[in-house]
Design an enzyme around this catalytic site. Structure first.
Site, short mmCIF file in Angstrom:
data_model
loop_
_atom_site.label_atom_id
_atom_site.label_comp_id
_atom_site.label_asym_id
_atom_site.label_seq_id
_atom_site.Cartn_x
_atom_site.Cartn_y
_atom_site.Cartn_z
N THR B 198 0.90 -1.14 0.00
CA THR B 198 0.00 0.00 0.00
C THR B 198 0.94 1.19 0.00
O THR B 198 2.10 1.05 0.35
CB THR B 198 -0.82 -0.08 1.30
OG1 THR B 198 -1.71 -1.18 1.20
CG2 THR B 198 -1.58 1.19 1.59
N ARG B 226 -14.24 -7.17 -0.59
CA ARG B 226 -13.49 -7.01 0.65
C ARG B 226 -12.90 -5.60 0.77
O ARG B 226 -12.30 -5.07 -0.15
CB ARG B 226 -12.36 -8.05 0.70
CG ARG B 226 -11.44 -7.91 1.91
CD ARG B 226 -10.14 -7.22 1.57
NE ARG B 226 -9.19 -7.28 2.67
CZ ARG B 226 -8.01 -6.65 2.68
NH1 ARG B 226 -7.65 -5.92 1.65
NH2 ARG B 226 -7.21 -6.73 3.71
N GLY B 252 -4.71 -6.02 6.60
CA GLY B 252 -5.73 -5.04 6.93
C GLY B 252 -6.73 -5.44 7.99
O GLY B 252 -7.16 -4.62 8.81
#
Lengths: 332, 332
Positions: B198, B226, B252
Site C-alpha cells: 500500500t 473485501r 488489513g
C-alpha cells in the site's frame, strides 16, 4: 483407576476430591452475572412526537428484543448469539432504521450496513451497502465466522451471504409506507439529515465474554454509496474482554473521525476511566463540542453499563440476570 | 497614527516597535520545520528478492515522491497538499500496489481504496472499491472537502468523483503485466495472501498542521468486495494536530480490529508515550503477538517520526526541511 488400586494413595484421592470440589466452586463463582443492553437509535425522540400508542409499540418491541436475548444468556448462551438475536428482533420490525424498516437512499433504494465484534477474540465482521440480505447483522456474523475478512461491501457481500445460505429477499421487502413517506419528505426538502436511527446491542455472558453489534439502514436520502460508522469497527462497534463492548448511533461521519467505539475502550484501558466516565465524556463533551449528535451503549467486563446520548431521546433498554427488561425513550 | 501626533508618546512608540519585533521573531520561531514521511508497503522485501536494478527503481520513485512533497512544503504549502502529491507520484507508478499498479481481485478486476485525514480539523475522506478513478487519494480528498460524508463506496463513489471533475479512466488503465502475472500465480496457488503493499504519506507543514493519507489496490485475489484498513479512518489512516499523523500497511483485517492508526494517537494522548514507543509497541508487540504482519509511518506534532514494521522490509523514506530525501527498503 490407579488410585483405587493402591490404598496408600487414599490420602491423595481425598486431596484430589477436595481439589475438584474447590475447583468446581471456583468455576461457579467465576461465572459472571450476564447483562444485555440495546438501543434503537438516538434522535429527536420526544413525548410530543411520540404519542402513547407509538410509545407502547416501541416499548413492546424493545422489551421483546431484550427478552429474546435474555433467554439465550440465561441458557448459558454466548454474548455473540444474544446480540445477534436481540438485533434481529429489531431488524425484522419496521419501527427501527435497520432491516425491514431501513430508510431509502437518494436513489429510492435501501442500502444496509451492519457489524459485529467478539470481545474474547477481537474477531469482527461487517457488511456495507447491501440490498437483498434480510438480516445484515447475520451477514456480519458470517463474515466474522466464515471468511478471512472483516468488511465486505455491496454486491460482493451479497454474493458471500448467498453462498453462506443466508436469507435473501427481494429489495421490495424493505419497502414500508413510513420510510417511503420519509424519503419523499426529505427529497422535497432537499434536506440531508433525516432519521439517523440505528439498532445495536452489547452483551456480557455468563462466561464473562463481551460482544457488540450494530445494524442500520444509514442516513435517509444518502448518496454516492455513503458508508456511515455502523459497519466500521472502531467507529460504530467495538468489543474487547479487556475493557468493554460498545454500539453507537448518531451522525456517523463524526463517529468515524473520532473512532468513538474504540475510544471508549482506549480511555478505560489507558486513563483508567470507568465505562460511564469514558462514554459520557465522548458523547456529552467531545462530540457535543464538535456539534455531533448521537449516543451509544457501553457495557464493561464487570457488568457496569451506560447509555449516554446528547439528543432529546434514544430508544434503549437493558436486562440483567434475574431481572426484568427495562426500556426507555426520552431523557429522564 | 495617533502615536506620531503626540511626541510624549515616543517612548510608547519605541515600546510598540520592540513589541512588534519581538512578536515577529516569535511568529517566525513558531513556524514549524516541516517533515514528510512516506511508505510504499511492507512485506517480504529482501535483497534476495529485489536485485540492484529493482532497488534503484524503487529508490528513484520514493525519492521523487519525497521531492514533490518537499517542494510543496518548502513553498509554505499544506501538509494535506503534500501527502496527496507524494502519494500521487506512487499511484501513477506501476511499482506500488496503488493506482496504476493496483493488484487484481478474484474476478480479475482492480478495486482501489484510499483515505485522507486533516489533523487540524479532524475532517476525513475515503473511497472504497472504486474501479475507474485514476487517483483514489484525490477522490478521498474530494470526499473530505466537498461532501458531508467521510466514506463513499463503489459506483456511488465513482459517480461522485466524476461529478467533481476528477480524472476517470478505463478499467484497463490499471492493467500491468506484473500485477496480472501475480494474479495468475495466486489464482493457480489458490493462495489468498499475496502482495499487500500500500502507499501512504504523513506530513507536518510549516504551520504545524499534520495530515495523513493512504492509497491501495488491496489484497491480491480478494473476493466479495473485501474492504481492508486503508479506507477506514482510525484503522489505516489517522491524523490529529493534538498527537500525530499515521498511515498503515499490512494485513488489513488486523489493522481494523485493533484500530491501529487511532491507537497510536490514543497511546500518545492517554499514556503519554512518544510516537516511537506507541507505534513500536503496536507493530512489534501487539500486532506481532496476534500474528499480524505490517508496518506504519507515524509523525508527531513536533516533527518526531518513526517507521516500524514487523516484516522483512518496508519501502519507506522521509525528508526534513532543508534536508535530503532518505529512502530505505530493508531492515537496517
Amino acid at each position: 483407576m490407579l488410585i483405587i488400586k493402591f490404598p496408600f494413595m487414599k490420602k491423595h484421592l481425598i486431596l484430589i476430591s477436595w481439589a475438584f470440589i474447590l475447583y468446581t466452586c471456583h468455576a461457579f463463582s467465576q461465572q459472571t452475572d450476564y447483562v444485555l443492553v440495546i438501543h434503537g437509535g438516538a434522535g429527536n425522540i420526544t413525548s410530543e412526537r411520540f404519542n402513547h400508542e407509538k410509545q407502547a409499540l416501541y416499548n413492546q418491541k424493545l422489551t421483546e428484543a431484550l427478552t429474546v436475548g435474555d433467554s439465550i444468556l440465561a441458557g448459558n448462551g454466548t454474548a455473540l448469539d444474544a446480540v445477534v438475536a436481540a438485533i434481529q428482533v429489531m431488524e425484522d420490525c419496521p419501527l427501527f432504521n435497520s432491516g425491514k424498516g431501513a430508510v431509502f437512499n437518494a436513489d429510492g433504494k435501501n442500502e444496509l450496513d451492519a457489524s459485529i465484534m467478539d470481545g474474547k477474540t477481537l474477531k469482527a465482521g461487517a457488511v456495507a451497502g447491501v440490498m437483498i440480505i434480510k438480516s445484515p447483522v447475520a451477514a456480519a456474523r458470517r463474515v466474522m465466522d466464515s471468511s478471512s475478512h472483516v468488511m465486505l461491501a455491496g454486491r460482493g457481500a451479497e454474493e458471500f451471504a448467498r453462498l453462506q445460505g443466508l436469507e435473501i429477499v427481494d429489495p421490495g421487502y424493505f419497502y414500508t409506507d413510513e420510510s417511503w413517506q420519509e424519503y419523499l419528505n426529505v427529497k422535497a426538502k432537499i434536506e440531508k439529515n433525516g432519521r439517523k436511527g440505528t439498532v445495536g446491542a452489547v452483551a456480557l455472558d455468563k462466561n464473562g465474554n463481551l460482544a457488540a453489534a450494530t445494524s442500520t439502514g444509514g442516513m435517509v436520502y444518502k448518496k454516492y454509496g455513503r458508508i456511515g460508522d455502523s459497519p466500521v469497527i472502531g467507529a460504530g462497534t467495538y468489543a474487547s474482554n479487556e475493557s468493554c463492548a460498545v454500539s453507537c448511533t448518531g451522525h456517523g461521519e463524526f463517529f468515524i473521525r473520532n473512532a468513538v467505539a474504540f475510544d471508549v475502550s482506549a480511555r478505560m484501558l489507558y486513563l483508567g476511566e470507568s465505562v460511564e466516565k469514558a462514554a459520557g465524556y465522548i458523547i456529552n463533551e467531545k462530540l457535543k463540542n464538535q456539534g455531533a449528535s448521537g449516543g451509544l451503549i457501553a457495557l464493561d467486563k464487570d457488568g457496569n453499563f451506560c447509555m449516554p446520548f446528547n439528543t432529546p431521546g434514544m430508544f434503549r433498554g437493558y436486562i440483567r440476570q434475574g431481572g426484568h427488561a427495562e426500556v426507555f425513550m426520552f431523557n429522564q
